[in-house]
Design an enzyme around this catalytic site. Sequence first.
Site, mmCIF file in Angstrom:
data_model
loop_
_atom_site.group_PDB
_atom_site.id
_atom_site.type_symbol
_atom_site.label_atom_id
_atom_site.label_comp_id
_atom_site.label_asym_id
_atom_site.label_seq_id
_atom_site.Cartn_x
_atom_site.Cartn_y
_atom_site.Cartn_z
ATOM 1 N N ASP A 172 39.539 34.180 27.741
ATOM 2 C CA ASP A 172 39.708 35.626 27.619
ATOM 3 C C ASP A 172 39.195 36.309 28.889
ATOM 4 O O ASP A 172 38.008 36.201 29.220
ATOM 5 C CB ASP A 172 38.927 36.118 26.390
ATOM 6 C CG ASP A 172 39.318 37.515 25.950
ATOM 7 O OD1 ASP A 172 40.164 38.135 26.607
ATOM 8 O OD2 ASP A 172 38.767 37.982 24.935
ATOM 9 N N CYS A 191 45.304 41.887 27.357
ATOM 10 C CA CYS A 191 45.050 40.890 26.313
ATOM 11 C C CYS A 191 46.164 40.795 25.276
ATOM 12 O O CYS A 191 46.737 39.719 25.053
ATOM 13 C CB CYS A 191 43.745 41.217 25.592
ATOM 14 S SG CYS A 191 42.259 40.957 26.571
ATOM 15 N N LYS A 222 39.901 34.301 18.852
ATOM 16 C CA LYS A 222 40.357 35.699 18.866
ATOM 17 C C LYS A 222 41.859 35.792 18.603
ATOM 18 O O LYS A 222 42.652 35.171 19.304
ATOM 19 C CB LYS A 222 40.014 36.298 20.230
ATOM 20 C CG LYS A 222 40.607 37.658 20.529
ATOM 21 C CD LYS A 222 40.198 38.096 21.916
ATOM 22 C CE LYS A 222 40.942 39.336 22.372
ATOM 23 N NZ LYS A 222 40.509 39.782 23.720
ATOM 24 N N HIS A 254 43.863 39.197 17.832
ATOM 25 C CA HIS A 254 44.215 40.401 18.612
ATOM 26 C C HIS A 254 45.715 40.694 18.613
ATOM 27 O O HIS A 254 46.235 41.292 19.561
ATOM 28 C CB HIS A 254 43.697 40.275 20.055
ATOM 29 C CG HIS A 254 43.266 41.594 20.638
ATOM 30 N ND1 HIS A 254 43.102 41.803 21.981
ATOM 31 C CD2 HIS A 254 42.961 42.768 20.029
ATOM 32 C CE1 HIS A 254 42.711 43.045 22.200
ATOM 33 N NE2 HIS A 254 42.611 43.653 21.029
#
Length: 473
Positions: free
Chosen positions: A42, A84, A138, A140
């Site tokens: 990330d 992201c 994650k 997202h």
Amino acid sequence: MSDYIRKAKFPAILLVLYVLVPLAHAAPGQDTKPNIVLVLMDNFGYGEIGVYGGGVLRGAATPNIDGIAAEGFQLTNYNVEAECTPSRAALMTGRYGIRTRQRPDGPPRGIWYGITQWEITLAEMLSDNGYATGIFGKWHLGDTDGRLPTEQGFDEWYGIKHSSDRAFWPDSYSFAPDSHPDAVFDYVMTGFRGQKPTEIAVYDRAKRTMIDREITDAAIDFIQRKSRENQPFFAYLPYTQTHEPVEAHPDYRGKTGNGSFADVLAQTDAYVGELLDTIDELGLKEDTIFIFTSDNGREGVPRSFGFTGPWRGSMFSPYEGSLRVPFLIRWPEKIPAGQVSNEVVHQIDLFPTLANIVGIDLPNDRIMDGADQSNFLMGKSEKSARESVIIYIGNELFGVKWRNWKMLIKEIDENSYAINRLAYPSFYNLLVDPKEEVPELNYLNDTWVDFPLYQVIEDHEASIAGDSGAPDP
């Protein structure tokens, strides 16, 4: 009917074949569906690990991650989206982020929406073809009912819905819990397909230091279980590091003596080493594709200490420091060891590449932007299956790359993030001017590049204009 078959509208005969033909998992070394382990960092810059010029230069050697390159293929021109969520959407669907945000009517969705239920994810494609699928980290890509990972193709999940900036909130004296319905603490979640995910713990600064350790442990447990069950697996590890706050696990805090970022780099290399060792100890090395990469370049805020190597800029920019990230892939006896290439590849290529390797037809009811790179990666071609990539920030088209040339029709102020609309595009030859310091350097000698660069943009814009969009929700 499975989600992949339903969404892709496959002919009935294929459904019959799918049901009647069992999915065998042969012994290691035989031709079979390979296991897939995908590690996604990330906000992790191009220059962090040793084989990309980092490692000891950044205060922590990375021998385990570097070893993937020694045993596999290293890309130096692997491109991603600038933020992201668009990056993860592109990776999971094989479609540019902007395409996943198109509505059947009206303007595109905002960049933080994620993906709709209509999208077919990499996990759905693999799950519906006999794979066990797990996500550890994650997500997202959606936080509402029907859009969580266990509703988008994953059998199990351990991780967070949103991003690590929310880890600051529980420890902030100025947090206002009544400010907005969506301004809520994030939680570490666990869940299984067909069940409502459970909130385990508030994702605060203390939990932030622990979670990548927990992600690694959960992924290793998943790999071991599926190996015992003799089932091919897709283990997706979207780690939370090195997104701010960059804080190491207590076992690694202060270990390098070179600051928190170096401690986290050493921690990450150790965790990747544990994953590699698990694969090797289970006798699955020759039957497992192992990938290490990142969602986008380093953090854009000044307090971040990420490193983009030779490239200009950070995430949220149209420059190479945002768009180029590490990509290493290992598949012994299939992908020749020790390869390095500067050919253009994009993260959207992973979906069709894995589909071809596994033997799955792509959906035919939507536009797929990715290119099958299996021949390139396996040494059957020296050339990538693509020559160009489109550059967006948010829903704004910024430019295009074609071979070693780049054209930006907009640039961005790297201090204020203000968009500068250019009266005349900037052109960069990325071999001659890799840091994008001198627009038009050598351009007057090569004005012919206008034609292929503009053609890529025109073709893309026509494709978007003709796209029927991704239905809500």
